[in-house]
Design a protein around this motif. Structure first.
Motif, short mmCIF file in Angstrom:
data_model
loop_
_atom_site.label_atom_id
_atom_site.label_comp_id
_atom_site.label_asym_id
_atom_site.label_seq_id
_atom_site.Cartn_x
_atom_site.Cartn_y
_atom_site.Cartn_z
N GLU A 180 0.80 -1.22 0.00
CA GLU A 180 0.00 0.00 0.00
C GLU A 180 0.84 1.28 0.00
OE1 GLU A 180 -2.59 -3.19 1.85
OE2 GLU A 180 -0.48 -2.67 1.80
N ARG A 181 2.09 1.21 0.44
CA ARG A 181 2.95 2.40 0.47
C ARG A 181 3.80 2.56 -0.77
NH1 ARG A 181 5.94 2.48 6.16
NH2 ARG A 181 7.53 3.32 4.81
N GLY A 182 3.95 1.53 -1.56
CA GLY A 182 4.83 1.60 -2.73
C GLY A 182 5.48 0.25 -2.97
N ARG A 183 6.71 0.27 -3.50
CA ARG A 183 7.44 -0.98 -3.74
C ARG A 183 8.61 -1.05 -2.78
NH1 ARG A 183 9.40 -1.76 -9.40
NH2 ARG A 183 9.64 -3.86 -8.63
N HIS A 184 8.80 -2.22 -2.19
CA HIS A 184 9.91 -2.42 -1.26
C HIS A 184 10.73 -3.63 -1.67
CE1 HIS A 184 7.25 -0.11 1.60
NE2 HIS A 184 8.38 0.54 1.64
N ALA A 185 12.04 -3.51 -1.46
CA ALA A 185 12.93 -4.66 -1.55
C ALA A 185 13.05 -5.19 -0.12
CB ALA A 185 14.29 -4.25 -2.10
N HIS A 186 12.29 -6.24 0.19
CA HIS A 186 12.26 -6.80 1.55
C HIS A 186 13.45 -7.72 1.75
CE1 HIS A 186 8.13 -5.42 2.24
NE2 HIS A 186 7.92 -5.73 0.98
N ILE A 187 14.27 -7.38 2.74
CA ILE A 187 15.43 -8.20 3.10
C ILE A 187 15.06 -8.88 4.41
CG2 ILE A 187 17.91 -8.19 3.60
CD1 ILE A 187 17.78 -5.31 2.13
N PHE A 188 14.72 -10.17 4.33
CA PHE A 188 14.20 -10.91 5.49
C PHE A 188 15.32 -11.58 6.26
CE2 PHE A 188 10.39 -10.72 2.84
CZ PHE A 188 9.45 -10.33 3.78
N TRP A 189 15.33 -11.35 7.58
CA TRP A 189 16.27 -11.98 8.50
C TRP A 189 15.45 -12.76 9.52
CZ3 TRP A 189 21.55 -11.24 7.96
CH2 TRP A 189 21.94 -10.22 7.06
N GLN A 190 15.95 -13.92 9.92
CA GLN A 190 15.31 -14.69 10.97
C GLN A 190 16.21 -14.70 12.20
OE1 GLN A 190 14.95 -18.94 10.37
NE2 GLN A 190 13.40 -19.16 11.95
#
Length: 195
Positions: free
Chosen positions: A145-155
């Motif tokens: 909803e805010r735009g496009r993101h490059a999500h970098i997921f860490w666990q």
């Protein structure tokens, strides 16, 4: 200074091209926007000199044009209920997802390094530093909803008895109904990668 100016103009160009898909109209529009990009550059530079950080409106404007890097932390633990994930409620005055559940995350700024991003995530959890080193899970680029993101997921895996000042653990297969919709989908897709 010149690098920031070129980056800003390029960001505008790329965003407009993606929106208008390279039509002849886009060339005219780019020419019209060029002076505004320069003015915007000077306004941001002035703000940086006075406040030592980028203005919030910069991110909200440009995340519509180009993917913003989002550092996402998936805090998990295994209990008798199965794999659980930490979620926290967003503030009631959040302009997009007021009061909805989400996993901890932060948008990376120009000066961020891994340590500063993790420090902000620790603060979001209500602690001084993360108890264990997170591992990189995956990277995705997608709209929300805010735009496009490059999500970098860490666990970050924690012991079953672990709790944090901010946030609540939920089984990954029974998230609250008011979890941010796109994050609930991401959690479902990522649960296969989380051990």
């Amino acid at each position: 200074g010149g690098f920031c100016k070129i980056t800003l103009v390029d960001t505008l160009r790329n965003g407009v091209k993606a929106t208008i898909l390279g039509s002849t109209m886009s060339k005219l529009l780019l020419k019209l926007l060029e002076p505004f990009a320069a003015l915007l550059f000077w306004a941001i530079r002035d703000h940086l000199k006075r406040h030592r950080r980028l203005p919030t409106w910069y991110f909200f404007a440009f995340e519509r044009l180009a993917p913003m890097p989002a550092w996402e932390l998936l805090v998990t633990k295994k209990t008798e209920r199965g794999l659980e994930l930490l979620l926290d409620r967003r503030l009631p005055n959040d302009h997009v997802w007021p009061g909805e559940w989400s996993f901890p995350g932060t948008i990376l700024s120009y000066h961020d390094v891994e340590a500063t991003a993790f420090k902000r995530l620790a603060t979001e959890l209500g602690i001084d530093e993360l108890p264990t080193q997170p591992r990189l899970v995956t990277v995705t680029i997608e709209p929300n909803e805010r735009g496009r993101h490059a999500h970098i997921f860490w666990q970050m895996k924690v012991a079953p008895e672990t709790e944090f000042p901010n946030g609540t653990f939920f089984p990954v297969n029974t998230l609250p109904e008011d979890t941010i919709r796109y994050q609930a989908r991401q959690i479902h897709e990522l649960s296969k990668l989380l051990s």
